[in-house]
Scaffold this motif. Structure first.
Motif, PDB file in Angstrom:
ATOM      1  N   PHE A   4       0.843  -1.189   0.000  1.00  0.00           N
ATOM      2  CA  PHE A   4       0.000   0.000   0.000  1.00  0.00           C
ATOM      3  C   PHE A   4       0.881   1.242   0.000  1.00  0.00           C
ATOM      4  O   PHE A   4       2.054   1.200   0.398  1.00  0.00           O
ATOM      5  CB  PHE A   4      -0.942   0.012   1.208  1.00  0.00           C
ATOM      6  CG  PHE A   4      -0.264   0.236   2.537  1.00  0.00           C
ATOM      7  CD1 PHE A   4      -0.108   1.510   3.064  1.00  0.00           C
ATOM      8  CD2 PHE A   4       0.222  -0.846   3.262  1.00  0.00           C
ATOM      9  CE1 PHE A   4       0.508   1.718   4.282  1.00  0.00           C
ATOM     10  CE2 PHE A   4       0.842  -0.651   4.490  1.00  0.00           C
ATOM     11  CZ  PHE A   4       0.989   0.630   4.995  1.00  0.00           C
ATOM     12  N   ILE A   5       0.311   2.322  -0.468  1.00  0.00           N
ATOM     13  CA  ILE A   5       1.017   3.607  -0.523  1.00  0.00           C
ATOM     14  C   ILE A   5       0.461   4.511   0.562  1.00  0.00           C
ATOM     15  O   ILE A   5      -0.757   4.631   0.722  1.00  0.00           O
ATOM     16  CB  ILE A   5       0.849   4.262  -1.911  1.00  0.00           C
ATOM     17  CG1 ILE A   5       1.628   3.472  -2.966  1.00  0.00           C
ATOM     18  CG2 ILE A   5       1.330   5.714  -1.890  1.00  0.00           C
ATOM     19  CD1 ILE A   5       1.438   4.003  -4.377  1.00  0.00           C
ATOM     20  N   TYR A   6       1.355   5.135   1.323  1.00  0.00           N
ATOM     21  CA  TYR A   6       0.948   6.096   2.355  1.00  0.00           C
ATOM     22  C   TYR A   6       1.592   7.439   2.039  1.00  0.00           C
ATOM     23  O   TYR A   6       2.819   7.552   1.948  1.00  0.00           O
ATOM     24  CB  TYR A   6       1.374   5.623   3.742  1.00  0.00           C
ATOM     25  CG  TYR A   6       1.039   6.600   4.845  1.00  0.00           C
ATOM     26  CD1 TYR A   6      -0.262   6.742   5.307  1.00  0.00           C
ATOM     27  CD2 TYR A   6       2.017   7.413   5.406  1.00  0.00           C
ATOM     28  CE1 TYR A   6      -0.578   7.650   6.296  1.00  0.00           C
ATOM     29  CE2 TYR A   6       1.716   8.321   6.405  1.00  0.00           C
ATOM     30  CZ  TYR A   6       0.415   8.426   6.848  1.00  0.00           C
ATOM     31  OH  TYR A   6       0.110   9.342   7.841  1.00  0.00           O
ATOM     32  N   THR A  29       2.276   9.734  -7.423  1.00  0.00           N
ATOM     33  CA  THR A  29       2.768   9.426  -8.764  1.00  0.00           C
ATOM     34  C   THR A  29       4.179   8.863  -8.709  1.00  0.00           C
ATOM     35  O   THR A  29       4.506   7.884  -9.392  1.00  0.00           O
ATOM     36  CB  THR A  29       2.727  10.688  -9.644  1.00  0.00           C
ATOM     37  OG1 THR A  29       1.386  11.186  -9.702  1.00  0.00           O
ATOM     38  CG2 THR A  29       3.211  10.382 -11.050  1.00  0.00           C
ATOM     39  N   THR A  30       5.025   9.477  -7.880  1.00  0.00           N
ATOM     40  CA  THR A  30       6.406   8.992  -7.735  1.00  0.00           C
ATOM     41  C   THR A  30       6.439   7.578  -7.184  1.00  0.00           C
ATOM     42  O   THR A  30       7.197   6.718  -7.655  1.00  0.00           O
ATOM     43  CB  THR A  30       7.189   9.932  -6.807  1.00  0.00           C
ATOM     44  OG1 THR A  30       7.167  11.256  -7.338  1.00  0.00           O
ATOM     45  CG2 THR A  30       8.631   9.469  -6.665  1.00  0.00           C
ATOM     46  N   LEU A  31       5.602   7.309  -6.205  1.00  0.00           N
ATOM     47  CA  LEU A  31       5.590   5.983  -5.596  1.00  0.00           C
ATOM     48  C   LEU A  31       4.986   4.936  -6.537  1.00  0.00           C
ATOM     49  O   LEU A  31       5.397   3.772  -6.510  1.00  0.00           O
ATOM     50  CB  LEU A  31       4.814   6.030  -4.275  1.00  0.00           C
ATOM     51  CG  LEU A  31       5.461   6.882  -3.165  1.00  0.00           C
ATOM     52  CD1 LEU A  31       4.548   6.969  -1.948  1.00  0.00           C
ATOM     53  CD2 LEU A  31       6.818   6.312  -2.766  1.00  0.00           C
ATOM     54  N   LEU A  32       4.017   5.324  -7.369  1.00  0.00           N
ATOM     55  CA  LEU A  32       3.489   4.394  -8.364  1.00  0.00           C
ATOM     56  C   LEU A  32       4.558   4.035  -9.393  1.00  0.00           C
ATOM     57  O   LEU A  32       4.654   2.878  -9.829  1.00  0.00           O
ATOM     58  CB  LEU A  32       2.268   4.996  -9.051  1.00  0.00           C
ATOM     59  CG  LEU A  32       0.960   4.986  -8.259  1.00  0.00           C
ATOM     60  CD1 LEU A  32      -0.118   5.763  -9.000  1.00  0.00           C
ATOM     61  CD2 LEU A  32       0.495   3.558  -8.018  1.00  0.00           C
ATOM     62  N   VAL A  78       6.420   4.639   0.873  1.00  0.00           N
ATOM     63  CA  VAL A  78       6.332   5.967   1.467  1.00  0.00           C
ATOM     64  C   VAL A  78       7.540   6.773   1.013  1.00  0.00           C
ATOM     65  O   VAL A  78       8.608   6.200   0.719  1.00  0.00           O
ATOM     66  CB  VAL A  78       6.256   5.861   3.009  1.00  0.00           C
ATOM     67  CG1 VAL A  78       7.537   5.296   3.593  1.00  0.00           C
ATOM     68  CG2 VAL A  78       5.902   7.194   3.637  1.00  0.00           C
ATOM     69  N   MET A  79       7.387   8.081   0.936  1.00  0.00           N
ATOM     70  CA  MET A  79       8.490   8.907   0.444  1.00  0.00           C
ATOM     71  C   MET A  79       9.673   8.892   1.404  1.00  0.00           C
ATOM     72  O   MET A  79      10.820   8.753   0.982  1.00  0.00           O
ATOM     73  CB  MET A  79       8.001  10.348   0.235  1.00  0.00           C
ATOM     74  CG  MET A  79       7.048  10.507  -0.931  1.00  0.00           C
ATOM     75  SD  MET A  79       7.766  10.051  -2.526  1.00  0.00           S
ATOM     76  CE  MET A  79       9.050  11.304  -2.704  1.00  0.00           C
ATOM     77  N   THR A 108      11.087   2.993   0.273  1.00  0.00           N
ATOM     78  CA  THR A 108      11.215   4.412  -0.053  1.00  0.00           C
ATOM     79  C   THR A 108      12.019   4.539  -1.338  1.00  0.00           C
ATOM     80  O   THR A 108      12.706   3.584  -1.737  1.00  0.00           O
ATOM     81  CB  THR A 108      11.905   5.178   1.083  1.00  0.00           C
ATOM     82  OG1 THR A 108      13.287   4.779   1.147  1.00  0.00           O
ATOM     83  CG2 THR A 108      11.235   4.899   2.423  1.00  0.00           C
ATOM     84  N   PRO A 109      11.980   5.685  -2.000  1.00  0.00           N
ATOM     85  CA  PRO A 109      12.790   5.839  -3.216  1.00  0.00           C
ATOM     86  C   PRO A 109      14.289   5.665  -2.968  1.00  0.00           C
ATOM     87  O   PRO A 109      15.023   5.330  -3.908  1.00  0.00           O
ATOM     88  CB  PRO A 109      12.465   7.273  -3.661  1.00  0.00           C
ATOM     89  CG  PRO A 109      11.099   7.527  -3.122  1.00  0.00           C
ATOM     90  CD  PRO A 109      11.059   6.822  -1.804  1.00  0.00           C
ATOM     91  N   ASN A 110      14.742   5.858  -1.740  1.00  0.00           N
ATOM     92  CA  ASN A 110      16.175   5.760  -1.443  1.00  0.00           C
ATOM     93  C   ASN A 110      16.586   4.408  -0.889  1.00  0.00           C
ATOM     94  O   ASN A 110      17.723   3.972  -1.105  1.00  0.00           O
ATOM     95  CB  ASN A 110      16.570   6.845  -0.438  1.00  0.00           C
ATOM     96  CG  ASN A 110      16.338   8.242  -0.976  1.00  0.00           C
ATOM     97  OD1 ASN A 110      16.530   8.492  -2.169  1.00  0.00           O
ATOM     98  ND2 ASN A 110      15.918   9.156  -0.113  1.00  0.00           N
TER      99      ASN A 110
END
Length: 510
Positions: A4-6, A29-32, A78-79, A108-110
């Motif tokens: 899931f995205i939070y 959008t970034t997380l998708l 999550v970001m 996370t993206p990192n």
């Protein structure tokens, strides 16, 4: 299971929001895109627009925590980890424990945090600690800025006081106050009634109600609201800050908040001119002998219905009027003169409630389960199963969506468009499942509680004559949620029994 995205707004996103950028949608959008890159199935998207110091003050995060603890998800996108928790060490511990014991990954993206990896756990704990330090620093800096602005005479609140509207100060950086064209004449009338004519708060409220003057909520003014308005020093060109600071205390493991009046606060000359003279302000706020005595914590409760009985006409809590020479018995009244409800003797209301308890016991004592309850349980179980089947179908559609993306049938734009539409359906279905499950669990719990509720009612009736008033009040609050009282006709001369009705809401189904 899936991911899931939070997404949650932060104070540092305020600058982007001011430019018209939707930060939440940008993060989603970034997380998708990240989910597409890692081939992670997305089952729900949660948006948090409420900012709070604790998890309990963020409803979406509370729901996410409940789902994670029940092992509903493989992971969370999550970001940053600080979007999950920036509260105190207890909240950070709740987040870490929930994700650790449920083996729920944090992507996370990192970096991806795997609870099964010891080093990831240590880094996750360190990240939460640093985010808390950053949050405390930002909060302290903002608080000092508010104190500095208040000392300089600027208005730092979000909602202007009654009779005023918030405007940009001459320096272009702060806020000031200006008279509101609609409310300022009412404010002048309040000071005229309470200061010049020496009306009491209740009499002034009644006078304004007869004139058709309503508060911002669309209801007649109450004495407490009127008192708070005319005692605001903003009306005489003063800024008050920190007069009612939030005090946190721990009771039974839970944090409770109160806002007592403080003697240590800022009171400075404002940048806006006063509307009321200091002499009129003092006369309006001078006690007139018509105020009810404040509730004292050092005295026991003297009303067995304290906090329980509400007026059916206006919905407010009814209060006790103690006995005196003309009426040698306590009366329960609705203290607002515009309300048509008539008072009732407390002893008469007490007898009516005891009779209601006896009738309740007679109705449910020998009934383990009512036919309608059994039908309700079967129907609610069927609803849960139907939503679960629908959820499984949507998950299969989501897998096909990623297959089309990998095969090149869908472009990135079409994938995101259809993914968002599908995720909305998945989220709605998941919300329906949770709501239906909660409804089913509540019905089962309340049915089981009935077997305990009736014996407690019988015990209360058996001990009623030996209990003190505070003990009676505490016992009633355990069994009863509220009592709606209806009486609009006064007793005739010589009438022994009043014409009234009570609607009791027990903490189990009727």
């Amino acid at each position: 299971m899936s991911y899931f995205i939070y997404a949650r707004k932060s104070r540092k996103d305020a600058d982007l929001e001011a430019l018209g950028i939707d930060v939440l949608e940008r993060h989603i959008t970034t997380l998708l895109e990240l989910a597409k890159t890692l081939s992670l199935p997305i089952g729900a998207i949660y948006r948090e627009v409420v900012s709070g110091d604790s998890i309990d003050s963020r409803p979406v995060m509370s729901q996410v925590m409940a789902e994670v603890e029940s092992c509903m998800w493989d992971g969370c996108l999550v970001m940053d980890v600080d979007r999950l928790a920036r509260g105190d060490t207890i909240d950070q511990g709740r987040v870490q424990r929930a994700f650790f014991y449920s083996n729920t990954k944090i992507v996370t993206p990192n970096k991806t945090y795997d609870p099964a990896n010891e080093y990831d756990n240590e880094y996750f704990e360190f990240s939460l600690f640093m985010s808390r330090r950053e949050y405390a620093t930002i909060k302290r800096r903002m608080q000092r800025g508010r104190e500095r602005s208040s000392s300089d005479g600027y208005y730092v609140g979000n909602i202007p006081p009654y009779g005023w509207r918030r405007v940009i100060a001459p320096d272009g950086k702060h806020f000031s106050l200006a008279p509101d064209p609609t409310e300022s004449p009412v404010l002048d009338l309040m000071y005229d009634l309470c200061g010049n004519k020496q009306y009491g708060y209740q009499k002034a409220c009644t006078h304004m109600a007869e004139m058709g003057i309503l508060s911002r909520s669309g209801r007649p003014f109450t004495p407490s609201t009127l008192k708070g308005i005319i005692s605001n020093p903003a009306n005489i060109g003063k800024v008050r800050w920190g007069h009612r600071k939030t005090v946190r205390t721990v009771k039974d493991g839970k944090i409770s908040r109160s806002r007592p009046h403080s003697s240590d606060y800022i009171l400075a000359d404002a940048v806006w001119p006063p509307r009321i003279s200091a002499d009129l302000f003092q006369r309006a706020n001078h006690p007139k002998g018509s105020c009810s005595a404040p509730v004292r914590d050092d005295r026991p409760i003297q009303n067995i219905f304290a906090g329980l009985v509400r007026c059916s006409q206006c919905g407010r809590l009814m209060v006790r009027k103690k006995a005196h020479t003309k009426t040698p018995y306590d009366i329960l009244i609705c203290q607002y003169t515009e309300c048509p409800t008539v008072g009732i003797r407390i002893d008469e209301l007490e007898l009516a409630l005891l009779e209601w308890l006896r009738n309740y016991i007679d109705k449910y004592e020998l009934t383990d389960a009512l036919p309608e309850d059994v039908e309700n349980v079967a129907a609610k179980e069927a609803i849960v199963k139907n939503f679960e089947k629908e959820h499984e179908t949507l998950l299969k559609q989501r897998e096909s969506l990623f297959d089309f993306l990998e095969q090149g049938i869908y472009t990135k734009e079409i994938f995101i468009e259809r993914s968002n539409a599908l995720e909305r359906r998945v989220k709605e279905c998941m919300e329906h499942i949770i709501s239906a499950q909660n409804d089913l669990h509540a019905t089962l719990a309340l049915q089981a509680n009935r077997k305990n509720f009736v014996p407690r009612c019988k015990n209360l009736l058996g001990e009623w004559g030996r209990l003190t008033i505070p003990e009676k009040n505490s016992a009633l609050k355990v069994l009863i949620e509220k009592i709606m009282f209806t009486k609009t006709k006064r007793n005739k001369k010589g009438q022994d029994r009043s014409d009234f009705e009570i609607d009791v809401f027990p903490k189990v189904p009727k």
